[in-house]
Design a protein around this motif. Structure first.
Motif, PDB file in Angstrom:
ATOM      1  N   VAL A   1      31.173  34.586  27.946  1.00 17.81           N
ATOM      2  CA  VAL A   1      32.617  34.783  27.769  1.00 17.81           C
ATOM      3  C   VAL A   1      33.158  33.796  26.752  1.00 17.81           C
ATOM      4  N   VAL A   2      32.745  32.528  26.836  1.00 18.90           N
ATOM      5  CA  VAL A   2      33.217  31.513  25.902  1.00 18.90           C
ATOM      6  C   VAL A   2      32.715  31.827  24.497  1.00 18.90           C
ATOM      7  N   ALA A   3      31.420  32.195  24.378  1.00 22.41           N
ATOM      8  CA  ALA A   3      30.839  32.486  23.072  1.00 22.41           C
ATOM      9  C   ALA A   3      31.483  33.726  22.446  1.00 22.41           C
ATOM     10  N   ALA A   4      31.819  34.713  23.281  1.00 21.22           N
ATOM     11  CA  ALA A   4      32.413  35.942  22.770  1.00 21.22           C
ATOM     12  C   ALA A   4      33.884  35.750  22.448  1.00 21.22           C
ATOM     13  N   GLY A   5      34.451  34.628  22.889  1.00 16.57           N
ATOM     14  CA  GLY A   5      35.855  34.366  22.612  1.00 16.57           C
ATOM     15  C   GLY A   5      36.762  35.356  23.318  1.00 16.57           C
ATOM     16  N   ASP A   6      36.560  35.565  24.603  1.00 17.62           N
ATOM     17  CA  ASP A   6      37.349  36.516  25.380  1.00 17.62           C
ATOM     18  C   ASP A   6      38.792  36.037  25.457  1.00 17.62           C
ATOM     19  N   THR A   7      39.574  36.464  24.483  1.00 20.24           N
ATOM     20  CA  THR A   7      40.983  36.068  24.462  1.00 20.24           C
ATOM     21  C   THR A   7      41.875  37.181  24.971  1.00 20.24           C
ATOM     22  N   GLY A   8      41.286  38.352  25.281  1.00 22.35           N
ATOM     23  CA  GLY A   8      42.091  39.482  25.728  1.00 22.35           C
ATOM     24  C   GLY A   8      42.503  39.363  27.189  1.00 22.35           C
ATOM     25  N   SER A   9      41.955  38.431  27.892  1.00 26.35           N
ATOM     26  CA  SER A   9      42.253  38.294  29.313  1.00 26.35           C
ATOM     27  C   SER A   9      43.248  37.171  29.528  1.00 26.35           C
ATOM     28  N   ASP A  10      44.150  37.392  30.469  1.00 26.50           N
ATOM     29  CA  ASP A  10      45.125  36.363  30.826  1.00 26.50           C
ATOM     30  C   ASP A  10      44.548  35.364  31.817  1.00 26.50           C
ATOM     31  N   LEU A  11      43.314  35.586  32.262  1.00 27.31           N
ATOM     32  CA  LEU A  11      42.711  34.709  33.256  1.00 27.31           C
ATOM     33  C   LEU A  11      42.085  33.485  32.592  1.00 27.31           C
ATOM     34  N   SER A  12      42.158  32.374  33.279  1.00 27.73           N
ATOM     35  CA  SER A  12      41.499  31.165  32.801  1.00 27.73           C
ATOM     36  C   SER A  12      39.995  31.308  33.011  1.00 27.73           C
ATOM     37  N   ALA A  13      39.241  30.440  32.387  1.00 26.98           N
ATOM     38  CA  ALA A  13      37.784  30.473  32.550  1.00 26.98           C
ATOM     39  C   ALA A  13      37.408  30.286  34.009  1.00 26.98           C
ATOM     40  N   ALA A  14      38.099  29.391  34.698  1.00 28.32           N
ATOM     41  CA  ALA A  14      37.799  29.155  36.123  1.00 28.32           C
ATOM     42  C   ALA A  14      38.088  30.395  36.957  1.00 28.32           C
ATOM     43  N   ALA A  15      39.165  31.103  36.629  1.00 31.63           N
ATOM     44  CA  ALA A  15      39.511  32.315  37.381  1.00 31.63           C
ATOM     45  C   ALA A  15      38.495  33.418  37.117  1.00 31.63           C
ATOM     46  N   ARG A  16      38.013  33.512  35.870  1.00 29.70           N
ATOM     47  CA  ARG A  16      36.990  34.517  35.549  1.00 29.70           C
ATOM     48  C   ARG A  16      35.682  34.212  36.279  1.00 29.70           C
ATOM     49  N   VAL A  17      35.332  32.938  36.349  1.00 27.20           N
ATOM     50  CA  VAL A  17      34.120  32.540  37.077  1.00 27.20           C
ATOM     51  C   VAL A  17      34.272  32.887  38.559  1.00 27.20           C
ATOM     52  N   GLN A  18      35.438  32.608  39.111  1.00 31.70           N
ATOM     53  CA  GLN A  18      35.696  32.924  40.518  1.00 31.70           C
ATOM     54  C   GLN A  18      35.589  34.433  40.768  1.00 31.70           C
ATOM     55  N   ARG A  19      36.154  35.227  39.868  1.00 32.05           N
ATOM     56  CA  ARG A  19      36.093  36.684  40.007  1.00 32.05           C
ATOM     57  C   ARG A  19      34.649  37.169  39.923  1.00 32.05           C
ATOM     58  N   LEU A  20      33.895  36.617  38.983  1.00 32.13           N
ATOM     59  CA  LEU A  20      32.495  37.002  38.835  1.00 32.13           C
ATOM     60  C   LEU A  20      31.702  36.644  40.099  1.00 32.13           C
ATOM     61  N   ALA A  21      31.923  35.451  40.626  1.00 27.81           N
ATOM     62  CA  ALA A  21      31.223  35.040  41.852  1.00 27.81           C
ATOM     63  C   ALA A  21      31.570  35.975  43.011  1.00 27.81           C
ATOM     64  N   GLN A  22      32.833  36.369  43.099  1.00 27.51           N
ATOM     65  CA  GLN A  22      33.261  37.286  44.157  1.00 27.51           C
ATOM     66  C   GLN A  22      32.588  38.651  43.991  1.00 27.51           C
ATOM     67  N   ASN A  23      32.497  39.135  42.764  1.00 28.46           N
ATOM     68  CA  ASN A  23      31.849  40.424  42.519  1.00 28.46           C
ATOM     69  C   ASN A  23      30.356  40.375  42.836  1.00 28.46           C
ATOM     70  N   VAL A  24      29.707  39.264  42.513  1.00 30.37           N
ATOM     71  CA  VAL A  24      28.286  39.099  42.854  1.00 30.37           C
ATOM     72  C   VAL A  24      28.113  39.110  44.373  1.00 30.37           C
ATOM     73  N   GLU A  25      28.985  38.392  45.071  1.00 27.33           N
ATOM     74  CA  GLU A  25      28.929  38.355  46.548  1.00 27.33           C
ATOM     75  C   GLU A  25      29.117  39.741  47.133  1.00 27.33           C
ATOM     76  N   ARG A  26      30.041  40.520  46.603  1.00 24.82           N
ATOM     77  CA  ARG A  26      30.267  41.886  47.105  1.00 24.82           C
ATOM     78  C   ARG A  26      29.056  42.770  46.855  1.00 24.82           C
ATOM     79  N   ALA A  27      28.461  42.649  45.662  1.00 28.39           N
ATOM     80  CA  ALA A  27      27.269  43.440  45.356  1.00 28.39           C
ATOM     81  C   ALA A  27      26.128  43.087  46.307  1.00 28.39           C
ATOM     82  N   GLU A  28      25.953  41.803  46.593  1.00 28.99           N
ATOM     83  CA  GLU A  28      24.918  41.382  47.542  1.00 28.99           C
ATOM     84  C   GLU A  28      25.223  41.899  48.950  1.00 28.99           C
ATOM     85  N   SER A  29      26.502  41.955  49.315  1.00 27.61           N
ATOM     86  CA  SER A  29      26.879  42.472  50.627  1.00 27.61           C
ATOM     87  C   SER A  29      26.557  43.957  50.744  1.00 27.61           C
ATOM     88  N   VAL A  30      26.816  44.716  49.690  1.00 27.26           N
ATOM     89  CA  VAL A  30      26.483  46.146  49.699  1.00 27.26           C
ATOM     90  C   VAL A  30      24.980  46.320  49.898  1.00 27.26           C
TER      91      VAL A  30
END
Length: 196
Positions: free
Chosen positions: A12-41
């Protein structure tokens, strides 16, 4: 998980994701949550598949350990409440009073087409499955059956368990004469969610 999260942040940092209003920490949190949900499924799918595997070998007590202490079982018109009652039901109904399978017996419950939804808090889930069963004993009897499971699951002390199993029989019958609809008017089993 940590490696995946770290690599994703670097991407995300290398790609320069500027289209999102989320901070890097919020994106990491969202990604971790999505990984947890996928593992739960995946964990819920493994749980239901384990149920079917235990059934195939007549491990009725092991099947019951997959349920919560106060689980509910609705198997067609039969209803049981609590792990002990469910274990006894499996032993009597599926095992005809004995642990394991009789010699040259078959009790295969094939679970297909999983549709799993995990709750927002990640502590519960609901799932829909088709089941196709072949049961019997060589030279004695042979049966077909199929139906739809609408189940509920909870994470209990970090382990996914079945909290409610609802089996809705659709068709059944002996191998010799073929199956038939269980009800004269084939019912529609509602999904555990709505499109909206």
């Amino acid at each position: 998980v940590a490696l995946i999260v770290a690599l994703s942040v670097l991407y995300v940092v290398a790609a320069g994701d500027t289209g999102s209003d989320l901070s890097a920490a919020a994106r990491v949190q969202r990604l971790a949550q999505n990984v947890e949900r996928a593992e739960s499924v995946r964990a819920v799918k493994r749980l239901q598949e384990t149920y079917a595997q235990y059934s195939q070998f007549g491990l009725w007590t092991d099947m019951a350990t997959l349920f919560t202490d106060n689980a509910q079982l609705s198997y067609g018109k039969d209803n049981q409440h609590g792990r002990q009652a469910i274990q006894q039901y499996f032993l009597i109904t599926f095992g005809e009073g004995m642990h394991g399978l009789k010699p040259r017996a078959l009790h295969t419950q094939i679970v297909l087409r999983p549709l799993i939804n995990v709750s927002a808090d990640g502590q519960s889930a609901k799932g829909r499955w088709w089941e196709f069963s072949m049961t019997g004993q060589y030279g004695v009897k042979a049966e077909w059956a199929a139906g739809i499971f609408e189940n509920e699951y909870v994470r209990e002390r970090g382990v996914w368990k079945i909290s409610r199993m609802r089996y809705n029989p659709m068709f059944a019958g002996p191998y010799a004469t073929g199956w038939r609809n269980v009800d004269a008017d084939q019912k529609i089993v509602p999904y555990h969610f709505t499109p909206d």
